[in-house]
Design a protein around this motif. Structure first.
Motif, PDB file in Angstrom:
ATOM      1  N   ASN A 331       0.844  -1.199   0.000  1.00 17.29           N
ATOM      2  CA  ASN A 331       0.000   0.000   0.000  1.00 17.29           C
ATOM      3  C   ASN A 331       0.876   1.244   0.000  1.00 17.29           C
ATOM      4  N   GLN A 334       2.375   6.045   4.181  1.00 19.76           N
ATOM      5  CA  GLN A 334       1.886   7.252   4.847  1.00 19.76           C
ATOM      6  C   GLN A 334       3.039   7.766   5.709  1.00 19.76           C
ATOM      7  N   GLU A 335       3.962   8.446   5.088  1.00 19.40           N
ATOM      8  CA  GLU A 335       5.165   8.856   5.803  1.00 19.40           C
ATOM      9  C   GLU A 335       4.866  10.040   6.706  1.00 19.40           C
ATOM     10  N   ARG A 336       5.342   9.904   7.933  1.00 19.94           N
ATOM     11  CA  ARG A 336       5.210  10.952   8.933  1.00 19.94           C
ATOM     12  C   ARG A 336       6.514  11.009   9.727  1.00 19.94           C
ATOM     13  N   ASP A 374       6.462   5.343   7.444  1.00 17.96           N
ATOM     14  CA  ASP A 374       5.127   4.829   7.746  1.00 17.96           C
ATOM     15  C   ASP A 374       5.259   4.001   9.020  1.00 17.96           C
ATOM     16  N   THR A 489       3.836  10.920  -0.920  1.00 19.43           N
ATOM     17  CA  THR A 489       3.349   9.561  -0.760  1.00 19.43           C
ATOM     18  C   THR A 489       4.021   8.660  -1.763  1.00 19.43           C
TER      19      THR A 489
END
Length: 491
Positions: A331, A334-336, A374, A489
């Motif tokens: 998938n 969702q990098e943070r 992620d 993303t």
């Protein structure tokens, strides 16, 4: 042979030394010839001077018909060392007096008359095997009438022998000088040019034979130094080009291998996703019914124990299905920004809870760092590494990390019994392949490290086995540090 004839040394000898020696030989030959001519002229002048010195006394005696006086004058002249013979003829060519051997020049009477009429004359001749030179001087009375002829002869054989000896000596001297010049030129050529050319050619032959890293010696005359410098620069450019091509070939092989690996992982992922999807629902139904059956059966019922064993196996199957889904799931990330110390601490506590707290010690050490990741995917990858280390450790698992430039290096190490030495090179090369495991049959699926590698590659990182530290099995992870720029993303 042909190469030696076309060598630089032969060219120097042919176009420098040989013309110089020929010029010297010509100068010496001309000098000897001029010396011979000058000596002959000097000899003739001496004989002429001797003849003129007695001309008047002999003429006076001839006018007075004083033959004894003529003979006395001739005998006095014959005492001179250079004189071979002295002869006097009358106007008719008859010999009047002589001192020395018979006349070597005048063989007929008419010759004296002819010479008398033509004036003084010098002539070479031969007498009894010896070369002579005769000077003829007419005798005249005060009125100028010819009354006779005076002939003074000199033996020139010693002079010829001296000239011949001088020529031989000149030739030998010329040979000696030529040999000396040859030695000087050869030695000078070797010191100034030859040895440098030899080293340069040796280097070129070695380079032609395939030796790499070799350089031509940059010494000798400026021209040879310039040639060596140019050749070395050419070799450096060539080796740089070859190194670049070799690097490109290695990179191409690596990319092709990576592409094949990605295609392989994609195919396996599709298969795993399909299998996990098909197995998920039936397994869920079976697990639910087993739980209901366990709740309905009494504690002492043997069937309850069978159901509990069946439930454990179902949980193991569910773990395998979950790992298949983890491997197949790609998938978007969702990098943070994540606090790496907090993430690792949470994962360590989770893994510690699955093992006896006193059996495995965890040592965690690292500075406060932030990575862009992620949380679910990166946490899953690091948890798999921690779980593997806890399973293999004899008593301790060490986790430490540090920043290096713009990347983070994180190490998970255990002190298991084999401590990395139980994995051979072939196994190490396949360690991250899906479904490959070093654990005994039934204890591992071979998907844990594959999930780790896929997750870290998606985060632009790497993971590798490090067996260089004795007593430890280490997995080294590299991740990029977080930047101030917003992360896009990524798939």
């Amino acid at each position: 042979m042909i190469r030696s004839l076309n060598s630089l040394r032969t060219a120097v000898l042919s176009f420098v030394l040989l013309p110089l020696l020929l010029l010297m030989a010509a100068v010496v030959a001309l000098g000897l010839r001029e010396f011979q001519v000058q000596m002959e002229n000097r000899m003739q002048e001496d004989i002429e001077l001797v003849a003129r010195s007695i001309r008047l006394p002999v003429s006076s005696a001839m006018l007075q018909d004083d033959v004894p006086g003529v003979q006395q004058s001739l005998d006095s002249l014959f005492q001179i060392e250079e004189v071979f013979g002295v002869y006097v003829y009358d106007a008719e060519g008859r010999m009047v007096a002589a001192s020395g051997p018979p006349s070597p020049t005048l063989q007929r009477r008419g010759e004296a008359r002819v010479i008398s009429e033509t004036g003084s004359l010098g002539a070479f001749g031969e007498h009894q095997g010896r070369e002579t030179f005769s000077f003829f001087l007419p005798l005249s009375d005060p009125a100028g009438r010819i009354v006779g002829l005076l002939q003074v002869t000199r033996d020139v054989t010693p002079f010829r022998a001296f000239v011949t000896q001088l020529q031989w000596q000149g030739g030998l001297l010329m040979l000696a000088v030529s040999a000396l010049f040859l030695l000087v030129v050869l030695f000078g050529y070797h010191r100034a040019v030859g040895r440098h050319v030899s080293r340069l050619m040796a280097a070129m032959r070695a380079i032609g034979d395939g030796q790499r890293g070799l350089r031509a010696p940059e010494d000798g005359p400026a021209e040879l130094r310039g040639l060596a410098v140019s050749m070395n620069r050419m070799m450096e450019r060539r080796e740089a080009s070859e190194a670049e091509l070799e690097a490109q070939r290695h990179e191409q092989v690596r990319l092709e291998e990576k592409l094949r690996h990605s295609e392989k992982l994609a195919a396996i992922g599709q298969l795993a996703a399909g299998v996990a999807h098909e197995l998920g629902t039936p397994l869920g139904i079976i697990a639910g019914r087993v739980q209901r059956a366990i709740r309905r059966l009494p504690e002492a019922d043997p069937a309850r124990k069978e159901m509990e064993a069946l439930q454990a196996e179902l949980e193991r199957v569910e773990t395998i299905v979950r790992q298949l889904l983890d491997f197949a799931r790609r998938n978007p990330l969702q990098e943070r920004p994540l606090d790496l110390a907090q993430l690792v601490g949470d994962l360590v506590e989770r893994v510690r809870a699955r093992h006896a707290p006193d059996a495995i010690r965890f040592q965690v050490d690292g500075e406060a760092l932030v990575v862009a990741a992620d949380r679910l995917r990166l946490g899953q990858a690091l948890e798999n590494l921690l779980e593997n280390a806890a399973q293999a450790a004899a008593g301790e698992v060490r986790v430490h990390w540090r920043a290096e430039a713009d990347r983070v290096t994180l190490v998970v190490a255990d002190d298991g019994p084999t401590a990395g030495r139980g994995i051979d090179d072939e196994q190490a090369a396949r360690l991250f392949e899906p479904f490959f495991t070093t654990k005994p049959t039934g204890e591992g699926t071979g998907l844990g490290l594959a999930v780790v590698q896929v997750a870290l590659e998606d985060h632009r990182g790497t993971v590798a086995l490090d067996r260089s530290v004795p007593g430890e099995t280490r997995f080294v992870v590299h991740l990029p540090l977080a930047t101030d720029e917003p992360q896009e993303t990524r798939l």
